[in-house]
Design a protein around this motif. Sequence first.
Motif, mmCIF file in Angstrom:
data_model
loop_
_atom_site.group_PDB
_atom_site.id
_atom_site.type_symbol
_atom_site.label_atom_id
_atom_site.label_comp_id
_atom_site.label_asym_id
_atom_site.label_seq_id
_atom_site.Cartn_x
_atom_site.Cartn_y
_atom_site.Cartn_z
ATOM 1 N N GLY A 1 6.557 -19.794 -71.296
ATOM 2 C CA GLY A 1 7.849 -19.265 -71.943
ATOM 3 C C GLY A 1 9.117 -19.648 -71.360
ATOM 4 O O GLY A 1 8.914 -20.310 -70.180
ATOM 5 N N TYR B 1 -1.937 -18.674 -79.369
ATOM 6 C CA TYR B 1 -0.759 -18.664 -78.428
ATOM 7 C C TYR B 1 -1.016 -19.039 -76.761
ATOM 8 O O TYR B 1 -0.265 -19.811 -76.381
ATOM 9 N N SER C 1 0.647 -22.087 -74.841
ATOM 10 C CA SER C 1 1.381 -21.734 -73.717
ATOM 11 C C SER C 1 0.978 -22.753 -72.697
ATOM 12 O O SER C 1 1.557 -23.075 -71.765
ATOM 13 N N ASP D 1 14.177 -7.666 -69.490
ATOM 14 C CA ASP D 1 12.974 -6.968 -69.121
ATOM 15 C C ASP D 1 13.012 -5.929 -68.133
ATOM 16 O O ASP D 1 12.279 -4.864 -68.426
ATOM 17 N N GLU E 1 18.602 -12.305 -70.983
ATOM 18 C CA GLU E 1 17.701 -13.085 -71.852
ATOM 19 C C GLU E 1 18.175 -14.395 -72.308
ATOM 20 O O GLU E 1 17.860 -15.394 -72.347
ATOM 21 N N GLU F 1 7.111 -18.642 -79.946
ATOM 22 C CA GLU F 1 6.625 -17.523 -80.249
ATOM 23 C C GLU F 1 6.219 -16.461 -79.116
ATOM 24 O O GLU F 1 5.560 -16.841 -78.235
ATOM 25 N N GLU F 2 6.353 -15.145 -79.503
ATOM 26 C CA GLU F 2 5.584 -14.216 -78.457
ATOM 27 C C GLU F 2 4.243 -14.093 -78.892
ATOM 28 O O GLU F 2 3.831 -14.557 -79.792
ATOM 29 N N CYS F 3 3.597 -13.480 -77.695
ATOM 30 C CA CYS F 3 2.255 -13.336 -78.051
ATOM 31 C C CYS F 3 1.914 -12.458 -79.162
ATOM 32 O O CYS F 3 2.897 -11.510 -79.450
ATOM 33 N N ALA G 1 2.548 -8.548 -78.761
ATOM 34 C CA ALA G 1 3.707 -8.076 -78.539
ATOM 35 C C ALA G 1 4.506 -7.397 -79.563
ATOM 36 O O ALA G 1 5.323 -6.495 -79.424
ATOM 37 N N ASP G 2 3.985 -7.838 -81.064
ATOM 38 C CA ASP G 2 4.797 -7.049 -82.148
ATOM 39 C C ASP G 2 4.573 -5.691 -82.070
ATOM 40 O O ASP G 2 3.701 -5.111 -81.941
ATOM 41 N N ILE H 1 9.525 -3.891 -76.668
ATOM 42 C CA ILE H 1 10.558 -4.658 -77.659
ATOM 43 C C ILE H 1 11.513 -3.393 -78.193
ATOM 44 O O ILE H 1 12.706 -3.679 -78.394
#
Length: 300
Positions: free
Chosen positions: A44, A76, A80, A154, A196, A213-215, A218-219, A224
């Motif tokens: 990331g 992912y 990554s 974070d 960020e 993309e996020e993992c 994480a959605d 978040i």
Amino acid sequence: MRQHKLALCKDHFLEWIPEQTERFIKKYEMFTHEQKILVAVSGGKDSLSLWDILVRLGYQVDGLYLALGINEGINYSHESQRLSQKFADENNLKLHVVDIEKEYGKNIPQLSVISHRGEGRPCAVCGLAKRHEMNRIARDLGYDVLATGHNLDDEAAVLFGNTLNWLSEYILRQSPVLPSSNGLARKVKPLCRFYEREMTAYAILRGIEYIYEECPFADGSQSIFYKEALNQLETARPGAKLIFYLNFLEAKKSGNLFIEKNVEMQHLHPCPRCGQSTSTPDLCSFCRMIEKANATSTLL
Ligand code: SF4
Ligand code: ZN
């Protein structure tokens, strides 16, 4: 940068970020140029930018990538890992890669199903495994410090969540520096005062290719949700996030966190198997999880 009432061109911004990072490293006494640093990279923008900044500042720093085996949908983990390796190769840097499945026979989603944690979301197991493996590798390979790319968003989200739930012990433990203790590596967060979007700007302006993309897990996560709430506050009051976090650090440093007097820290002891500190009786949570996973495999 509305919170600093500061506008910089590309060249000055790319100088300002490492200068500020060096200032934070010194202010919080994170590490010195003589020490060996291991930076945990996820592919990331934050972790790759941190690696880039520390190299530019002349620190001795290698990378650690943990292959979690999360390849649902967007591949992912593969992507990554590819971008982390690409960054290392292009800059002639050393990257240690640890594959959880090769080490323990199961990847993170499988360990999560076996251990019945997290109700379909493997984040609890993932966090546990990441902490354990980062400590293990830093200790086994003789690094003095483990650095992670946590940014202000974070850290403020963690503090906000812990404050909303009044988790005093976690609040007291939150810090840009966690000293080493029985079997646990010293941990530092040199980017903890950068927004960020500042780190996104840094990665883009430096031409660092990172995973956007996020993992997939994480959605819809709590963190978040807290970040979005803090962003609303920040829009209305620029600097609110930074003030929230910095005033917390200040209060903690001066002993003015009123909760401090009432909190009894849990008693820690070394895990008899891996040697890392734990508050659970007998084996640490990670070793217990692996023991359970192995027992399940034998039964199948
Ligand atoms: Fe692990 Fe959850 Fe983060 Fe994905 S979102 S990397 S599963 S902690
Ligand atoms: Zn253990």
